[in-house]
Design a protein around this motif. Structure first.
Motif, PDB file in Angstrom:
ATOM      1  N   GLY A   7       2.213  -8.361  -9.180  1.00 26.60           N
ATOM      2  CA  GLY A   7       1.230  -7.492  -8.548  1.00 26.60           C
ATOM      3  C   GLY A   7       1.340  -7.451  -7.042  1.00 26.60           C
ATOM      4  O   GLY A   7       0.833  -6.514  -6.406  1.00 26.60           O
ATOM      5  N   ASP A   8       1.981  -8.458  -6.429  1.00 23.98           N
ATOM      6  CA  ASP A   8       2.163  -8.422  -4.982  1.00 23.98           C
ATOM      7  C   ASP A   8       3.020  -7.215  -4.614  1.00 23.98           C
ATOM      8  O   ASP A   8       3.886  -6.783  -5.385  1.00 23.98           O
ATOM      9  N   LEU A   9       2.785  -6.684  -3.424  1.00 22.44           N
ATOM     10  CA  LEU A   9       3.510  -5.522  -2.935  1.00 22.44           C
ATOM     11  C   LEU A   9       4.779  -5.950  -2.203  1.00 22.44           C
ATOM     12  O   LEU A   9       4.792  -6.989  -1.531  1.00 22.44           O
ATOM     13  N   TYR A  11       7.488  -5.010   0.681  1.00 19.64           N
ATOM     14  CA  TYR A  11       7.678  -4.215   1.897  1.00 19.64           C
ATOM     15  C   TYR A  11       9.064  -4.455   2.487  1.00 19.64           C
ATOM     16  O   TYR A  11       9.565  -5.585   2.471  1.00 19.64           O
ATOM     17  N   LEU A  86      11.072  -7.333 -10.065  1.00 15.29           N
ATOM     18  CA  LEU A  86      10.645  -6.415  -9.007  1.00 15.29           C
ATOM     19  C   LEU A  86      10.897  -4.992  -9.468  1.00 15.29           C
ATOM     20  O   LEU A  86      11.920  -4.711 -10.107  1.00 15.29           O
ATOM     21  N   THR A 116       6.664  -9.852   0.802  1.00 11.02           N
ATOM     22  CA  THR A 116       5.655  -9.544  -0.208  1.00 11.02           C
ATOM     23  C   THR A 116       4.268  -9.889   0.338  1.00 11.02           C
ATOM     24  O   THR A 116       4.107 -10.835   1.116  1.00 11.02           O
ATOM     25  N   ARG A 118      -0.150  -9.610  -0.770  1.00  6.40           N
ATOM     26  CA  ARG A 118      -1.180  -9.371  -1.788  1.00  6.40           C
ATOM     27  C   ARG A 118      -1.710  -7.935  -1.629  1.00  6.40           C
ATOM     28  O   ARG A 118      -1.906  -7.483  -0.500  1.00  6.40           O
ATOM     29  N   PRO A 119      -1.981  -7.254  -2.733  1.00  4.85           N
ATOM     30  CA  PRO A 119      -2.494  -5.884  -2.635  1.00  4.85           C
ATOM     31  C   PRO A 119      -3.757  -5.769  -1.775  1.00  4.85           C
ATOM     32  O   PRO A 119      -3.914  -4.811  -1.021  1.00  4.85           O
ATOM     33  N   ARG A 122      -3.117  -5.295   1.993  1.00  2.00           N
ATOM     34  CA  ARG A 122      -2.268  -4.154   2.370  1.00  2.00           C
ATOM     35  C   ARG A 122      -2.682  -3.534   3.706  1.00  2.00           C
ATOM     36  O   ARG A 122      -1.852  -3.359   4.602  1.00  2.00           O
ATOM     37  N   CYS A 136       6.474   0.403   2.045  1.00  2.00           N
ATOM     38  CA  CYS A 136       6.084  -0.303   0.822  1.00  2.00           C
ATOM     39  C   CYS A 136       6.970   0.257  -0.287  1.00  2.00           C
ATOM     40  O   CYS A 136       6.865   1.431  -0.643  1.00  2.00           O
ATOM     41  N   GLU A 139       6.536  -3.317  -6.211  1.00  2.00           N
ATOM     42  CA  GLU A 139       5.697  -4.461  -6.555  1.00  2.00           C
ATOM     43  C   GLU A 139       6.470  -5.506  -7.353  1.00  2.00           C
ATOM     44  O   GLU A 139       7.522  -5.236  -7.929  1.00  2.00           O
TER      45      GLU A 139
END
Length: 174
Positions: A7-9, A11, A86, A116, A118-119, A122, A136, A139
């Motif tokens: 769930g982490d984004l 970048y 990923l 990475t 956390r959402p 952001r 971005c 995830e």
């Protein structure tokens, strides 16, 4: 370096240019290339300052440079080191000019980082990088797959354990 939680984004910090000259990718293909990576010190310094602030604020879950092998290798290493997959879309990358898929994946443009977040962090994270090259890309997955696409076209969909085996195999030959 390794991803921490599904769930982490994901970048990408920094601009990707046609800089495969002298790269690991070109070496594997038997090429040398003439577009060698060039550092933009002022832009890199601003990026590192923003990253340091983000780290001090606890916004960064993981971070990996994009030196040897570029984005493609960094994605694989982050995935198999953390044991999570990923899913990334390359279309949003900040690039100079029109770049082929392989150049996006294996350019060794300097001072780029794969991070990475956390959402829920952001907005705070993106605010620190306002005016800078930031994208971005996707995830972290709870399945062990690296899925890379561009404009909805799948370029890669592979089990991270296969990638890890390919990465470790040459080390066993030493």
């Amino acid at each position: 370096m390794d991803v921490k939680r599904p769930g982490d984004l994901v970048y990408l910090l920094g601009e990707t240019r046609d800089e495969c000259g002298g790269s690991e990718y070109y070496s594997e293909l038997g090429f040398l290339g003439s577009n060698v990576p060039k550092v933009d010190a002022m832009t890199a310094f601003a990026r590192y300052q923003a990253l340091n602030t983000a780290q001090r604020q606890g916004l960064v879950r993981s971070c990996h440079d994009l030196s040897d092998g570029g984005l493609g290798v960094a994605l694989a290493e982050k995935a198999f080191a953390g044991g999570f997959g990923l899913r990334v879309e390359l279309e949003g990358m900040v690039v100079e000019g029109e770049l082929r898929d392989d150049t996006l994946l294996f350019s060794e443009s300097p001072s780029r980082l794969l991070v990475t977040v956390r959402p829920q962090e952001r907005e705070s994270f993106e605010r620190l990088f306002a005016g800078q090259a930031l994208a971005c890309l996707g995830e972290v997955l709870d399945t062990p797959r690296l899925v890379v696409s561009r404009s909805g076209r799948t370029l890669l969909d592979v089990d991270i354990n296969l990638l890890k085996e390919a990465w470790q195999a040459p080390l066993r030959e030493l």
